[in-house]
Design a protein around this motif. Structure first.
Motif, PDB file in Angstrom:
ATOM      1  N   GLU A 154      -8.607   0.318  -4.891  1.00  0.00           N
ATOM      2  CA  GLU A 154      -8.346   1.639  -5.604  1.00  0.00           C
ATOM      3  C   GLU A 154      -9.135   2.069  -6.591  1.00  0.00           C
ATOM      4  OE1 GLU A 154      -4.214   2.580  -5.143  1.00  0.00           O
ATOM      5  OE2 GLU A 154      -5.312   2.368  -3.333  1.00  0.00           O
ATOM      6  N   ILE A 168      -3.160  -7.653  -1.335  1.00  0.00           N
ATOM      7  CA  ILE A 168      -2.550  -6.645  -1.804  1.00  0.00           C
ATOM      8  C   ILE A 168      -3.086  -6.146  -3.172  1.00  0.00           C
ATOM      9  CG2 ILE A 168      -0.212  -5.347  -2.654  1.00  0.00           C
ATOM     10  CD1 ILE A 168       1.046  -6.917  -0.467  1.00  0.00           C
ATOM     11  N   GLY A 202      -6.934   3.067   3.577  1.00  0.00           N
ATOM     12  CA  GLY A 202      -5.627   3.249   3.562  1.00  0.00           C
ATOM     13  C   GLY A 202      -4.544   2.058   3.531  1.00  0.00           C
ATOM     14  N   TRP A 203      -3.377   2.095   3.146  1.00  0.00           N
ATOM     15  CA  TRP A 203      -2.490   0.975   3.235  1.00  0.00           C
ATOM     16  C   TRP A 203      -2.201   0.653   4.568  1.00  0.00           C
ATOM     17  CZ3 TRP A 203      -1.348  -2.253  -0.641  1.00  0.00           C
ATOM     18  CH2 TRP A 203      -1.560  -1.774  -1.906  1.00  0.00           C
ATOM     19  N   ASP A 204      -2.199   1.438   5.469  1.00  0.00           N
ATOM     20  CA  ASP A 204      -1.964   0.856   6.975  1.00  0.00           C
ATOM     21  C   ASP A 204      -3.062   0.011   7.390  1.00  0.00           C
ATOM     22  OD1 ASP A 204      -3.717   2.930   6.506  1.00  0.00           O
ATOM     23  OD2 ASP A 204      -3.545   3.866   8.552  1.00  0.00           O
ATOM     24  N   THR A 205      -4.428   0.467   6.780  1.00  0.00           N
ATOM     25  CA  THR A 205      -5.518  -0.735   7.034  1.00  0.00           C
ATOM     26  C   THR A 205      -5.047  -2.018   6.769  1.00  0.00           C
ATOM     27  OG1 THR A 205      -6.995   1.183   6.923  1.00  0.00           O
ATOM     28  CG2 THR A 205      -7.645  -0.851   7.464  1.00  0.00           C
ATOM     29  N   VAL A 206      -4.801  -1.952   5.291  1.00  0.00           N
ATOM     30  CA  VAL A 206      -4.535  -3.247   4.589  1.00  0.00           C
ATOM     31  C   VAL A 206      -3.198  -3.882   5.270  1.00  0.00           C
ATOM     32  CG1 VAL A 206      -3.690  -3.974   2.287  1.00  0.00           C
ATOM     33  CG2 VAL A 206      -5.212  -2.252   2.356  1.00  0.00           C
ATOM     34  N   ALA A 207      -2.249  -3.102   5.620  1.00  0.00           N
ATOM     35  CA  ALA A 207      -1.075  -3.944   6.344  1.00  0.00           C
ATOM     36  C   ALA A 207      -1.763  -4.582   7.692  1.00  0.00           C
ATOM     37  CB  ALA A 207      -0.053  -2.797   6.695  1.00  0.00           C
ATOM     38  N   LYS A 210      -6.486  -4.761  -3.061  1.00  0.00           N
ATOM     39  CA  LYS A 210      -6.498  -3.613  -2.594  1.00  0.00           C
ATOM     40  C   LYS A 210      -6.022  -2.608  -3.894  1.00  0.00           C
ATOM     41  CE  LYS A 210      -4.891   0.539  -0.831  1.00  0.00           C
ATOM     42  NZ  LYS A 210      -5.834   1.431  -0.708  1.00  0.00           N
ATOM     43  N   ILE A 211      -5.232  -3.090  -4.758  1.00  0.00           N
ATOM     44  CA  ILE A 211      -4.636  -2.407  -6.021  1.00  0.00           C
ATOM     45  C   ILE A 211      -5.768  -2.306  -6.824  1.00  0.00           C
ATOM     46  CG2 ILE A 211      -3.388  -2.170  -7.882  1.00  0.00           C
ATOM     47  CD1 ILE A 211      -1.126  -3.334  -5.876  1.00  0.00           C
ATOM     48  N   GLN A 244     -12.226   3.658  -5.316  1.00  0.00           N
ATOM     49  CA  GLN A 244     -11.733   4.709  -4.411  1.00  0.00           C
ATOM     50  C   GLN A 244     -12.324   6.131  -5.000  1.00  0.00           C
ATOM     51  OE1 GLN A 244      -8.346   4.174  -2.407  1.00  0.00           O
ATOM     52  NE2 GLN A 244      -7.322   6.035  -3.134  1.00  0.00           N
TER      53      GLN A 244
END
Lengths: 299, 229
Positions: free
Chosen positions: A255, A247, A266-271, A250-251, A258
């Motif tokens: 980001e 996380i 997307g966050w869905d990919t990260v999840a 990602k941030i 980006q």
């Protein structure tokens, strides 16, 4: 099956081998985080590739007055006739899907939108911008052939294959991904060995208990479960930590870049990546515990 | 209850068999001494009963089950019907008397209510009433062996195997241990005891099976230890 018996045994086991447990957790966390980063880069690259493969095109720039390109020197701007011939030639090529003409005004507008340098903006005039044909190919793989074909045509200053520009970015990201995955594999290997060692220590520490359990007829699963659970819990904690690391990555990294990425991750990919890496971490831990148990705990 | 038919056991890397064509029958409720010098095969005999080892030839039946046909998966169930006592007690040093005995029931998944009921009964049977909360290190050798016997008997096994239970205990205390074993035997449990202790064998007057170099050299009801070694 008495759950609190198992859990008290697991707790004792983990506490006794605290340093080893921490080593396992850290290794799993870092290894899985790197694996996750690799997967994230991978999906970023495939997203970008997907995005660009529709848009990738050849830009056939035409000569303007005073163009520095060798092909245009001493010839002045492209003539109307040359333009017409060129368009016909391009349309005639079997590899070409569509052709769009970009006027100097359009080119100037596009350039204005992307350029931040105010000085450059103020001195550049519309007439300095080259006209161009934007050629979309049926098969982007053929770009090099078509580009070299068009390069010698009269009135053409230069042909730019946008794919070549992207390729260097993708190449860099591929290297990053391969490095992350390579280190991840090493870390997973180290984690497996560490877990094996932890289980061995644990089995040695608890040999009295397991000996008695065997004698009084405790089932194999009852004897082995505390050891496997130790691996599972260490793997789970490591997995959660790797999730936190991902996380943060990602941030603070994805980001940040980006703005340069037309297709952000997307966050869905990260999840998905976090779930996947956690599952892999836990599986590796359980597998390693189980394999070492077979060696060090006779049942 | 225990039936050995022509059993031979040779350990890997050894030429001489630990047990050599041994045939024995032990009936339900019997009390049998297994005597013989060190290395005569007494411990191997006990390990074969527990299916800790497999014979090279011959067949073994324990509690009506052919051990050769018993899958590894079912071995724990066999062992739940057999209690074991050893020379070195094998108690858990970080658990008190009650917990040591209860451990044997906990790990085979018995309900807590049942454990709370039967453990004090067994502790009383072996003569340790009032000492349930002592730690093993606070007990004498004889008392520790009583704890081990309580643990072996708490699940009411059909067979009790005792491997030199008096080996670490002085003769006076040994008599107490033998009384407990006799009491356990009177509940209908078959007792098989391997021992070196001639005085005990002579005083009990039970069946004696003597092993020498892996062979049975004597099987005598109401026997004595025999010649001095």
């Amino acid at each position: 099956m008495r759950a609190n018996f198992i859990f008290s045994e697991v707790w004792i086991g983990l506490r006794r081998n605290l340093t080893m447990t921490i080593a396992v957790i850290v290794t799993v966390a870092v290894g899985m985080a790197l694996l996750g980063v690799g997967l994230m880069i991978n999906s970023q690259v495939s997203k970008l590739t997907g995005f660009w493969s529709d848009k990738v095109e050849l830009s056939v720039y035409l000569c303007v007055k005073g163009s520095p390109f060798d092909a245009c020197k001493n010839k002045g701007a492209v003539t109307q006739e040359e333009k017409g011939n060129l368009e016909q030639t391009i349309r005639g090529l079997p590899e070409v899907e569509s052709v769009k003409f970009e006027t100097q005004a359009e080119a100037y507008k596009n350039w204005q939108n992307t350029e931040n340098n105010t000085l450059l903006l103020s001195v550049t005039k519309v007439e300095d911008m080259p006209e161009s044909f934007r050629v979309k190919l049926k098969d982007p793989e053929k770009a090099t052939v078509v580009a070299s074909n068009l390069k010698g045509q009269p009135g053409v200053s230069n042909v730019v294959n946008e794919r070549d520009l992207l390729q260097s970015v993708f190449g860099f990201m591929d290297t990053l991904r391969n490095m992350a995955l390579g280190i991840a594999i090493l870390m997973v290997f180290a984690a497996t060995l560490l877990i094996g060692n932890t289980v061995r220590l644990s089995a040695y520490n608890r040999r009295r208990e397991t000996g008695i359990m065997r004698l009084v007829g405790a089932s194999n699963i009852y004897i082995q479960l505390p050891f496997v659970m130790e691996g599972l819990i260490a793997g789970l904690i490591g997995g959660v930590l790797s999730g936190v690391l991902l996380i943060l990555v990602k941030i603070f990294i994805f980001e940040e870049i980006q703005t340069y990425m037309v297709a952000p991750l997307g966050w869905d990919t990260v999840a998905g990546v976090i779930t996947g890496t956690m599952a892999i971490g836990v599986l590796i831990c359980v597998f390693a515990s189980f394999v070492t148990l077979r060696r060090y705990l006779r049942v | 209850m225990i039936h050995f038919d022509n059993v031979t056991k040779v350990y890997a890397n050894q030429n001489r068999p630990a047990l050599d064509h041994v045939s024995v029958d032990v009936d339900k409720g019997e009390f049998v001494f297994l005597v013989g010098p060190s290395g005569s095969g007494k411990s191997t005999f006990l390990r074969l009963v527990l299916k800790e080892e497999r014979p090279n030839s011959g067949s073994i039946h324990v509690a009506g089950k052919d051990l050769a046909k018993l899958s590894n998966f079912k071995v724990p169930h066999l062992r739940r019907r057999i209690g074991c006592v050893f020379q070195d007690f094998r108690l858990l040093p970080n658990k008190n008397v009650y917990e040591n005995v209860a451990f044997a029931l906990e790990v085979i998944g018995k309900p807590r209510r049942f454990i709370r009921k039967v453990v004090p009964e067994v502790i009383e049977l072996v003569g340790l009433e009032g000492k349930a909360h002592r730690m093993p290190e606070e007990l004498s050798g004889g008392e520790q062996q009583r704890v081990a016997m309580a643990r072996a008997f708490v699940n009411r096994p059909m067979i009790l195997l005792a491997d030199e239970p008096t080996g670490n205990i002085d003769p006076a205390t040994s008599i107490g241990i033998m009384k407990v074993l006799d009491r356990i035997n009177r509940t209908g449990t078959t007792v098989l005891m391997a021992t070196h202790d001639a005085a005990i064998v002579d005083s009990m007057r039970k069946r004696v099976v003597e092993l020498e170099d892996g062979k049975i050299v004597r099987d005598q009801s109401r026997g004595v230890y025999g010649q001095a070694y």
